[in-house]
Scaffold this active site. Structure first.
Site, PDB file in Angstrom:
ATOM      1  N   ARG A  11     -53.268  93.108  67.591  1.00 42.99           N
ATOM      2  CA  ARG A  11     -53.647  94.530  67.601  1.00 42.99           C
ATOM      3  C   ARG A  11     -55.064  94.734  68.147  1.00 42.99           C
ATOM      4  NH1 ARG A  11     -53.594  95.704  61.714  1.00 42.99           N
ATOM      5  NH2 ARG A  11     -54.221  97.793  62.345  1.00 42.99           N
ATOM      6  N   HIS A  44     -61.412  82.468  53.552  1.00 40.38           N
ATOM      7  CA  HIS A  44     -60.539  82.672  52.397  1.00 40.38           C
ATOM      8  C   HIS A  44     -59.143  82.110  52.665  1.00 40.38           C
ATOM      9  CE1 HIS A  44     -58.721  84.443  48.887  1.00 40.38           C
ATOM     10  NE2 HIS A  44     -57.917  85.196  49.613  1.00 40.38           N
ATOM     11  N   TYR A  62     -50.379  98.374  49.128  1.00 40.19           N
ATOM     12  CA  TYR A  62     -51.284  99.336  49.778  1.00 40.19           C
ATOM     13  C   TYR A  62     -51.115  99.307  51.292  1.00 40.19           C
ATOM     14  CZ  TYR A  62     -55.528 100.998  51.987  1.00 40.19           C
ATOM     15  OH  TYR A  62     -56.409 101.630  52.831  1.00 40.19           O
ATOM     16  N   LYS A 112     -59.340 100.835  49.008  1.00 45.56           N
ATOM     17  CA  LYS A 112     -59.892  99.577  49.511  1.00 45.56           C
ATOM     18  C   LYS A 112     -60.925  99.019  48.527  1.00 45.56           C
ATOM     19  CE  LYS A 112     -59.277 100.779  54.389  1.00 45.56           C
ATOM     20  NZ  LYS A 112     -59.959 101.036  55.678  1.00 45.56           N
ATOM     21  N   GLN A 115     -60.021  91.682  43.601  1.00 49.91           N
ATOM     22  CA  GLN A 115     -60.305  90.336  44.091  1.00 49.91           C
ATOM     23  C   GLN A 115     -61.463  89.717  43.310  1.00 49.91           C
ATOM     24  OE1 GLN A 115     -58.568  88.664  46.245  1.00 49.91           O
ATOM     25  NE2 GLN A 115     -57.880  89.877  47.977  1.00 49.91           N
TER      26      GLN A 115
END
Length: 277
Positions: A137, A150, A188, A204, A211
């Site tokens: 994208r 991560h 989400y 968000k 997290q």
């Protein structure tokens, strides 16, 4: 919802003890460290170099529906992992949440433990698709150090621990909490793609908080057998490894939260204040 969870937990209790799977070390991905290292190096090179180079003169690909299928898959597979994984946190005839150790090969839930751990490893590998979608994208600004680190950390740590130390253990809680966080996150993503109006910083911000909370839970949980239940036989090396990585991730996500939601909001309020004076 309670009926569904009750049904799933009943299925766990009735897990067929005749399954003979005692180890996952002969399975793809976790069967050889070389496989996951090659896969991870290829991922890093593609998302940081090859992908952006190939896309530099191209229009972004429309992968909306492919992403939606991926989001739905992640929601359901993580919900399955989260709910089913609860059974491995407390096995009365072997361990409790304060000291979770790997089940012996002869235990009635050993094949179930192997199934859950291997499925979790598989899901962590599929998480690499997140970044690949960013490349397709041309959303290169989302390919941050935190994002790549991560994903790479989760894949390498889960596969290496499974390969060298076997299935199960004190990291089960992190896998369980992480699965529920991913249910929220991918839900989400799915809903925001259907209705762009819900793409707000509030959601968000909530996901980032979730997290952060998960890493705080992991830190406390890894410290528990180190400081409280000192007679726990689970590997001290793995406890320290899990603890150190959880602290690193907590710092990185906290820095991201402060930079994205606190400092930006502070600057925005200062600009508004200047305009009104």
């Amino acid at each position: 919802m309670f009926l569904i969870i009750s049904h799933i937990l009943q299925q766990i209790k009735e897990w067929d003890e005749r399954h003979a799977v005692k180890t996952t070390t002969n399975l793809p991905i976790v069967g050889s460290p070389v496989q996951v290292i090659v896969l991870t190096v290829a991922y890093i090179i593609f998302v940081l170099k090859i992908g952006p180079y190939l896309m530099r003169n191209r229009e972004p690909f429309n992968v909306k529906w492919l992403m939606q299928i991926y989001n739905v898959f992640q929601v359901f597979i993580n919900l399955y992992l989260g709910v089913m994984g609860l059974r491995l946190l407390w096995v009365p005839d072997h361990h409790n949440p304060g000291c979770i150790t790997s089940l012996p090969d002869t235990h009635r839930l050993k094949s179930f433990e192997g199934h859950m751990i291997y499925l979790y490893v598989f899901v962590k590998v599929t998480d690499y698709m997140d970044t690949i979608f960013f490349v397709l994208r041309k959303s290169f600004k989302q390919i941050t150090f935190l994002h790549v680190y991560h994903h790479v950390l989760m894949v390498l740590s889960t596969t290496m621990v499974t390969h060298y130390y076997g299935t199960g253990g004190h990291q089960n809680l992190f896998g369980d909490v992480n699965a529920f966080v991913h249910v929220i996150m991918y839900s989400y993503y799915f809903l925001s793609a259907l209705n762009p109006n819900i793409k707000t910083s509030k959601w968000k911000k909530f996901i980032t908080k979730a997290q952060i909370v998960q890493f705080i839970i992991v830190i406390i949980h890894q410290l528990w057998p180190l400081l409280i239940v000192k007679e726990c036989t689970y590997s001290k090396f793995l406890l320290l490894l899990n603890l150190s990585q959880a602290i690193v991730m907590l710092i990185l996500f906290s820095k991201f939260y402060i930079k994205t939601y606190i400092k930006k909001n502070s600057k925005a309020n200062q600009n508004i204040s200047k305009k009104t004076t």
